[in-house]
Design an enzyme around this catalytic site. Structure first.
Site, PDB file in Angstrom:
ATOM      1  CB  CYS A 403      42.344  72.073  10.616  1.00 41.72           C
ATOM      2  SG  CYS A 403      41.562  72.736   9.126  1.00 41.72           S
ATOM      3  CG  HIS A 658      41.974  68.759   7.509  1.00 44.82           C
ATOM      4  ND1 HIS A 658      41.500  69.322   8.676  1.00 44.82           N
ATOM      5  CD2 HIS A 658      42.933  67.866   7.883  1.00 44.82           C
ATOM      6  CE1 HIS A 658      42.136  68.793   9.713  1.00 44.82           C
ATOM      7  NE2 HIS A 658      43.006  67.907   9.258  1.00 44.82           N
TER       8      HIS A 658
END
Length: 722
Positions: A403, A658
């Site tokens: 990510c 994330h």
């Protein structure tokens, strides 16, 4: 028989003529009786023949006279006489014993018993107290008499009889086996076990020593019996069971990995490193030998590991770093600088097709990915750089912990100033190896331009990073990874004029000074790729802005003894201050919000600061201090105006989280949110939610801010973007 006149009179016979003729004669006879019998004679005379008996026989004859044949018995035996008279020889018994008399008379000594007990009497008479039982029960009677209700069973079954009588069908078993008998009778061969061990007995009989455990714990019982308290775990989990029992959820890991298991369970792939090296373990796992240094010193750790005490300065100031360290520049710049030159990354080797026939594994991978979304010409121009953005925003697949890479690639891809320089290099048609970052980035952007599905994979680019010794599939710090990718680009573009343009695009030039109390000022020029801005920890509802963070960064700060302790030429007891002044600013201004703070105590963990930092869409740097050199050169601080271009946001904790990115499109000036392959249009209000200050750690907070410089009409144009 002659009747006396009295009796005749009493019977109403006198005067009837029956005795009229004889009366005188009769009277004479009586008189003769009186004369012959004396006092009795009168009776005889008076009382007729009956009284003659009385006279002769005294009182007994009166009974005879009154009672006929019974009279003598009555006279002889008194009140019993009537019975003797009526019953003959039995009469005496009847007279003596009443109703029992006849039985006594008939049966002798047994008579009384027969009389009292009826048909049982003879037995009672013959056998005493047992007689009634014998009479009632025949041959069993004596046993019944002697043993009560058990007697019949004793008579029928011998020594077992009492048990049978007392316990029914189980009696014989009880007699033969004692207290276990009833259990044996009820449960067969398992009975003795049941008797000895209760409900577990059947299990013990069937399974031996493990039986009680099987009874108590079911299918796990044999394991518990063999292995103790760990048995149930062993039964459920196999060979790992004992470990799970002893160590809980970490047990399977401990079984598989030994002493490192608990750490692996808690921390994943980094666990073994954490077990061996403590809090630095995750860093060592991620960064190898430099890991402990990175853990202790943050992004500067690798440099400190390679260069010792000078490492932080080299990291902060590039090639000037060693000079700054020797010249007693403060270690405080650990937290104020970023490297520009990344020479510790090995460049990609040139591609030699003579050995592989042009079909190396890496080359084939590149070729395959080039054609995933259609036939692409590597040197073809990207339409969007000329204002016709072909397919809009395209998502990137998450290939596993990628990510952070995806967010940075999107920020590069949607920056026309950056892609124009990259396209310029690509059109040169240089032959490169599979590890060439600029080439891999160009091919990825080709795929994104040609995509019809709205999503592509960055597999080729990730593979290329791996060839450059970058560990792709792990957690990354976005700012650190930005520096790695940018330095690889600088190393591998090689064309000096393009390197210069790329640096001009991101490079921030500052003047760093240290001033002691004597008035001595030491000045050095430094180049940074980002400004690491402090984040103040404030309570919810507090206000801290990006402008506040910039002011704190540029405010001179006093150096502590610990920072100056390594330098013998700088007295520890003398105060000094350090500060920065701007010299020039780039086209793309990279502002990093220092949300990750160093451990408070040795051995501690890095913390994340979730406080709110409000940032504007439009930013003016005219309030920041600039160097005299810049003022003389007329760099025009009044024209240092910027517009927010991208926000890299992080959610989670320092070691696990994330990344997503918010980018403002240059085509329609709208904000888009790119969460890996998911792309959506959002409002500015949605972007402001990344300010921070939320209760949940999983709410996004801005970490990197990319501002694009706003061009003024009076500014000279550059080669970039033309």
């Amino acid at each position: 028989m002659l009747l006396s006149p009295c009796r005749a009179r009493n019977l109403g016979l006198l005067g009837s003529g029956v005795f009229a003729r004889d009366w005188t004669k009769e009277l004479d006879v009586y008189r003769a009786d009186i004369a012959a019998h004396g006092v009795y004679g009168a009776d005889i005379t008076v009382h007729s023949v009956d009284w003659a008996d009385i006279a002769v026989h005294s009182v007994d004859w009166a009974d005879i006279t009154a009672h006929g044949v019974y009279g003598a018995d009555i006279a002889a035996h008194g009140v019993y006489g009537a019975d003797l008279a009526a019953h003959g020889v039995y009469g005496a018994d009847i007279a003596a014993h009443g109703v029992y008399g006849a039985d006594i008379a008939a049966h002798g000594v047994y008579g009384a018993d027969i009389a009292a007990h009826g048909v049982y009497g003879a037995d009672i008479a013959a056998h005493g107290v047992y007689g009634a039982d014998i009479a009632a029960h025949g041959v069993y009677g004596a046993y019944i008499a002697a043993h009560g209700v058990y007697g019949a069973d004793i008579a029928a079954h011998g020594v077992y009889g009492a048990y049978i009588a007392a316990h029914g069908v189980y009696g014989a078993y009880i007699a033969a086996h004692g207290v276990y008998g009833a259990y044996i009778a009820a449960h067969g061969v398992y009975g003795a076990y049941i008797a000895a061990h209760g409900v577990y007995g059947a299990y013990i009989a069937a399974h031996g020593v493990y039986g009680a455990y099987i009874a108590a714990h079911g299918v796990y019982g044999a394991y518990i019996a063999a292995h103790g308290v760990y048995g149930a775990y062993i039964a459920a989990h196999g060979v790992y069971g004992a470990y799970i029992a002893a160590h809980g959820v970490y047990g399977a890991y401990i079984a598989a990995h030994g002493v490192y298991g608990a750490y692996i369970a808690a921390h994943g792939v980094y666990g073994a490193y954490i077990a061996a090296h403590g809090v630095y373990g995750a860093y060592i796992a991620a960064h190898g030998v430099y890991g402990a240094y990175i853990a202790a010193h943050g992004v500067y750790g690798a440099y400190i590991a390679a260069h010792g005490v000078y490492g932080a300065d080299i990291a902060a100031h590039g090639v000037y770093g060693a000079d700054i360290a020797v010249s007693c520049f403060s270690l405080h710049c650990f937290f104020k600088g970023r490297i520009v030159s990344g020479r510790n990354f090995r460049p990609a080797r040139p591609l030699d097709n003579s050995d592989t026939g042009g079909n190396s594994a890496d080359d084939l991978t590149a070729g395959r990915l080039d054609k995933e979304e259609g036939q692409i010409q590597p040197q073809s121009p990207w339409p969007y750089t000329n204002g016709s953005f072909k397919n809009g925003i395209v998502g990137l697949e998450n290939d596993g912990l990628t990510c952070c890479v995806n967010a940075l690639l999107q920020s590069f891809y949607l920056t026309p100033q950056f892609t124009s320089i990259l396209q310029w290099w690509d059109q040169r048609g240089e032959v490169v190896g599979p590890g060439n970052i600029p080439y891999a980035m160009c091919r990825l952007f080709d795929q994104m331009q040609a995509s019809v599905s709205g999503m592509v994979s960055a597999e080729m680019f990730l593979h290329c990073l791996g060839l450059n010794h970058v560990k792709v599939y792990q957690q990354h710090d976005a700012e650190e990874l930005f520096l790695i990718i940018f330095n690889l680009l600088m190393d591998q573009i090689q064309a000096p004029e393009m390197v210069k343009e790329m640096k001009r695009l991101y490079e921030i030039k500052v003047e760093q000074f240290v001033k002691c109390d004597s008035g001595t000022v030491t000045v050095k020029d430094s180049s940074l790729l980002s400004l690491p801005l402090p984040v103040r920890e404030i309570g919810r509802g507090g206000v801290f802005t990006l402008e506040d963070a910039l002011k704190e960064f540029f405010n001179p700060q006093e150096l502590t003894r610990n920072v100056r302790s390594f330098c013998p030429d700088f007295p520890r007891d003398k105060p000094a201050v350090q500060g920065f002044k701007l010299v020039s600013v780039p086209e793309i201004l990279n502002l990093q919000l220092n949300r990750f703070s160093a451990p408070i105590s040795p051995g501690g963990l890095i913390r994340k600061i979730y406080s709110s930092v409000a940032f504007p869409e439009n930013l003016n740097l005219d309030h920041l201090p600039i160097s005299e050199k810049s003022q003389k050169a007329g760099n025009g601080q009044e024209r240092w105006l910027y517009q927010l271009h991208a926000v890299l946001a992080h959610s989670g904790i320092p070691l696990f989280g994330h990344y997503t990115v918010y980018v403002k499109s240059f085509r329609d000036s709208k904000w888009y949110h790119m969460n890996d392959s998911k792309v959506s249009q959002v409002s500015w209000a949605k972007v402001t939610q990344t300010f921070g200050g939320h209760a949940s750690i999983w709410t996004e907070t801005a970490y990197m801010l990319l501002y694009k410089r706003v061009k003024q009409e009076t500014e000279p144009s550059s080669a970039a973007g033309q």
